[in-house]
Structures are given as structure tokens and as C-alpha cells.
Design an enzyme around this catalytic site. Structure first.
Site, short mmCIF file in Angstrom:
data_model
loop_
_atom_site.label_atom_id
_atom_site.label_comp_id
_atom_site.label_asym_id
_atom_site.label_seq_id
_atom_site.Cartn_x
_atom_site.Cartn_y
_atom_site.Cartn_z
N GLU A 59 -3.30 7.32 -4.21
CA GLU A 59 -3.21 6.06 -3.45
C GLU A 59 -3.05 4.90 -4.41
O GLU A 59 -3.74 4.82 -5.43
CB GLU A 59 -4.50 5.89 -2.63
CG GLU A 59 -4.47 4.68 -1.72
CD GLU A 59 -5.85 4.42 -1.10
OE1 GLU A 59 -6.07 4.84 0.04
OE2 GLU A 59 -6.70 3.82 -1.78
N TYR A 76 0.86 -1.19 0.00
CA TYR A 76 0.00 0.00 0.00
C TYR A 76 0.89 1.23 0.00
O TYR A 76 1.83 1.32 0.81
CB TYR A 76 -0.88 -0.02 1.25
CG TYR A 76 -1.72 1.23 1.44
CD1 TYR A 76 -3.04 1.27 1.00
CD2 TYR A 76 -1.20 2.37 2.05
CE1 TYR A 76 -3.82 2.41 1.16
CE2 TYR A 76 -1.96 3.52 2.22
CZ TYR A 76 -3.27 3.52 1.77
OH TYR A 76 -4.03 4.65 1.93
#
Ligand code: GDP
Ligand code: MN
Length: 382
Positions: free
Chosen positions: A191, A106
Site C-alpha cells: 500500500e 492512494y
């Protein structure tokens, strides 16, 4: 403005962040053609393009295993196009060559408003369960806007997050590009989840399998290419209405609707409503010289929210009190109003305006003498 995944990936690709080869499809036939072109006979991933997360869990991301034949691709595409994810119907698909995933990481950049700086986040546990990742699993650094993301911060992130050794070199190159994109696109969020470590034979590579990009609406004028991405604005109906009317509107949590002219006056109106024990439902500035039309659309916008009373606070300079009163009366004629409306009018033609309102004898409209009195009336009238 929230971008669709495929749009985010276009920005990633331009920024030098690796993404899978992909095509947008709007029908099962287009999906079949895309799959045949991208990865003849190999596995493909078909992904719903909606501006919301959690598509994987909602069945909006499906892998069609090799050999991905036309029938299989067409069926999966039709299935996903029929979905509605968190209330948003799926209008488009992204068809990509499927990656062999070894690990899901992530990576994100967002603002930490309290710190007054961008915050870079990196975790070795990404994917669909990232919210459930153990506390402390996320490495983070604040980025000094003048220094940018420094090489030592990149190393710190990569080692603290504990990315696999095979991923490090790619990560050292990729993370600064993500930060650069965040700055260059005037984003408030970029993101990558998952940032996948993929394997083909002995080769290991980091690749962005998902893209979530939010661009600051106020900066869109600097990015005509991004502004041209249409259909991705995710405004609440009330905000949509305000934007269409060209009004400066911000939704708040309370139940006293506010309309004023000039940002300063509107802000002090919010203050006096709080002082009177109420909570403002919104900020709405009709601007200078607002006529009947603007006033009437402002009332419609405010009444479209959950309000229990409305306070109209106008100081007439260029704006004329009679035009304001006319706008209020016009709006009352157009929309059914069930909540009390307190009007405080001062300045140019205020006397005329107040007289018009009094003559209309509308059961829900009251006029107030001063600002504090108006606030108290609006709060008590709820
Ligand atoms: P989200 O659920 O809306 O965040 O959608 P994602 O794009 O993140 O996809 C959800 C999950 O699908 C990912 O975490 C991956 O596990 C899987 N996935 C996405 N792309 C691929 C791919 O190319 N290959 C494989 N095998 N899995 C993928
Ligand atoms: Mn994702």
C-alpha cells in the site's frame, strides 16, 4: 510479517518505485546527522517507525521546515522517539528530504479472497483521511494471476480514479511495478498512502511517501532478505508463545480450547465442538510423536487465551497415550488451571494414559470415551 515503512521503501526502491531519499535514525544525534547529509538546510520529514498505521494523526510524522537546523531536528526527533503509538513504543525514525506535495493519492494491491484474485486499488483521494473518502472514489480491478496487470487495466485505473493529467505518465510506469512487487515478494498487501504528486519548479513526479508491506509468513523461506528484517513481527502474545514452542496454532473466536494431533483430527474436533453447540477458541495441532513437553506447552498456549474449557483429543500412533497424560499432568503442575479439561485418548498406550489421569485425581480433568462425547462434555463444562 508487517514491514516497517523504511523496509517497505527499500523494497519499493529495488522494484523501481520512486521514494524520497531517507536514513534511519535511532537517536536525536543520528537524526541530525541524517538531516545534514540528506538535505543540508532544506526541510526534512521525521517519521516514527512503528508497524501500525495512523502515525500522522498520532503525532508520529512531523515536517521540520527549512532551514532545518540541528536544534529543531534534534527536538522533533526526541519528541517522536518519546511517543508510543497504539501501544507500540517508537524505536526508530525515518528521516527524509521533505517533498512539496501537490496531491495525495492512494494505491494498493491486496487479495480479494472471494474473487480468488489480487485486487488493485487506486484513488485520487489519499492521505490521512482515506477512510473518509466518498464511496466510489476508489477505482479497482481484479488481476488475473496468469495475465498479470495488463496495460488496459492500468489505464482504466488511472482514468477511473481521475489522477491529474500530470501524474498519468508516471502512474502508467509505477502501477505495474507495484503489482510486480506484490507478486515477487509474496505479499498479501502493498500500500502507498500517500502516493504523492510532487512539484519542484515545472517538474511533476509521483513518489511513494509511505509504504505498507505485509509479506506472507509462509513464504518467508523464499525471501531470506525479507526474513532478515527483524523486530517487525506483530504477533499477539498467545501466538508469540505458540511460535516459540514451534506449535501449529491459529486463534479462533470461541471459548473451547482445542488440542489435537494431526491437522485432520484437529479440524474434525473443531467440527464436533460446533456440532455440540460450542465454538472453538483455536486450532492447535501438536503434530506426530508429541511428548510430554510439547503437550504441556500446548496447554500453556491454549490456557493463555480466553477459554472456558479445553478439549484434548489425541489419537495415539507414534504419539503415546502415557506421554500425553504425562504432559497434561506436567502442565497442570506448572500452570494454575481454572477451567475444566476434557481428555479423549485413543490408540497407542491410551489405557495407560487414561489410568494415569484417573490416578492423579485432578479436580479439573475429565476423560471421555469418544470424540462426540468429549465435545459435548467440553461444551457443557463451560
Ligand atoms: P501514516 O499517518 O502512518 O499513514 O503516515 P504517512 O507516512 O502517510 O504520513 C502522514 C502524512 O504526512 C501524509 O499524508 C503527508 O500529508 C505527510 N507527509 C509525509 N511525508 C511528507 C513529506 O515528505 N512532505 C510533506 N510535506 N508531508 C509529508
Ligand atoms: Mn500513510
Amino acid at each position: 510479517m508487517d514491514l516497517f515503512e523504511y523496509q517497505g521503501k527499500e523494497l519499493f526502491a529495488r522494484a523501481g518505485i520512486p521514494v524520497p531519499a531517507g536514513r534511519v535514525a535511532r537517536t536525536p544525534e543520528q537524526a541530525v546527522a541524517a538531516a545534514a547529509e540528506l538535505a543540508p538546510g532544506a526541510a526534512v520529514v521525521i517519521k516514527a517507525q512503528v508497524a501500525t498505521g495512523g502515525r500522522g494523526k498520532a503525532g508520529g510524522v512531523k515536517v521540520v521546515p527549512a532551514p532545518a537546523g540541528a536544534d529543531a531536528v534534534s527536538n522533533v526527533a526526541a519528541e517522536i522517539l518519546a511517543l508510543s503509538i497504539k501501544g507500540e513504543p517508537v524505536g526508530a525514525l525515518l528521516v527524509e528530504a521533505a517533498a512539496g506535495i501537490e496531491a495525495e493519492y492512494y494505491a494498493a494491491v491486496t487479495f480479494d479472497r472471494r474473487a480468488g484474485a489480487a485486487l488493485f486499488l487506486l484513488s485520487a483521494t489519499g492521505g490521512m483521511e482515506v477512510e473518509e473518502a466518498p464511496e466510489g472514489a476508489m477505482a479497482s480491478v481484479h488481476v488475473d494471476p496468469l495475465l498479470g496487470l495488463t496495460a488496459y487495466q492500468v489505464r482504466d485505473l488511472v482514468f477511473t480514479a481521475g489522477l491529474a493529467a500530470e501524474a498519468r505518465t508516471d502512474a502508467f510506469g509505477l502501477l505495474p511495478k507495484l503489482y510486480r512487487l506484490f507478486v515477487d515478494a509474496d505479499a498479501s498487501l502493498v500500500e502507498i498512502n500517500p502516493l504523492a504528486l510532487t512539484a519542484s519548479g515545472q517538474q511533476r513526479a509521483l513518489i511513494a511517501l509511505d509504504a505498507k508491506v505485509t509479506v506472507d509468513d509462509s513464504a518467508l523461506y523464499r525471501h531470506p532478505d525479507i526474513a532478515a528484517y527483524h523486530g517487525t513481527r506483530r504477533l499477539a502474545p498467545q501466538e508469540e508463545l505458540a511460535a516459540a514452542a514451534g506449535l501449529n496454532f491459529v486463534k479462533l473466536d470461541g471459548d473451547v480450547g482445542i488440542i489435537g494431533n494431526g491437522a485432520g483430527l484437529v479440524m474434525s474436533t473443531l467440527d464436533v465442538v460446533s456440532q455440540a453447540g460450542g465454538a472453538p477458541a483455536n486450532f492447535l495441532d501438536v503434530g506426530g510423536g508429541a511428548g510430554a513437553d510439547v503437550l504441556s506447552s500446548a496447554l500453556e498456549v491454549v490456557l493463555a487465551g480466553q477459554v472456558r474449557s479445553v478439549l484434548v483429543n489425541i489419537f495415539g500412533g507414534i504419539t503415546r497415550g502415557d506421554a500425553v497424560a504425562g504432559g497434561i499432568l506436567e502442565a497442570l503442575g506448572r500452570t494454575r488451571v481454572e477451567v475444566p479439561i476434557v481428555v479423549r485418548l485413543e490408540g497407542t498406550n491410551a489405557t495407560e494414559g487414561r489410568a494415569m489421569l484417573a490416578a492423579a485425581h485432578h479436580p479439573n480433568v475429565r476423560t471421555a470415551g469418544g470424540m462426540m462425547e468429549a465435545a459435548r462434555m467440553a461444551v457443557e463444562a463451560r
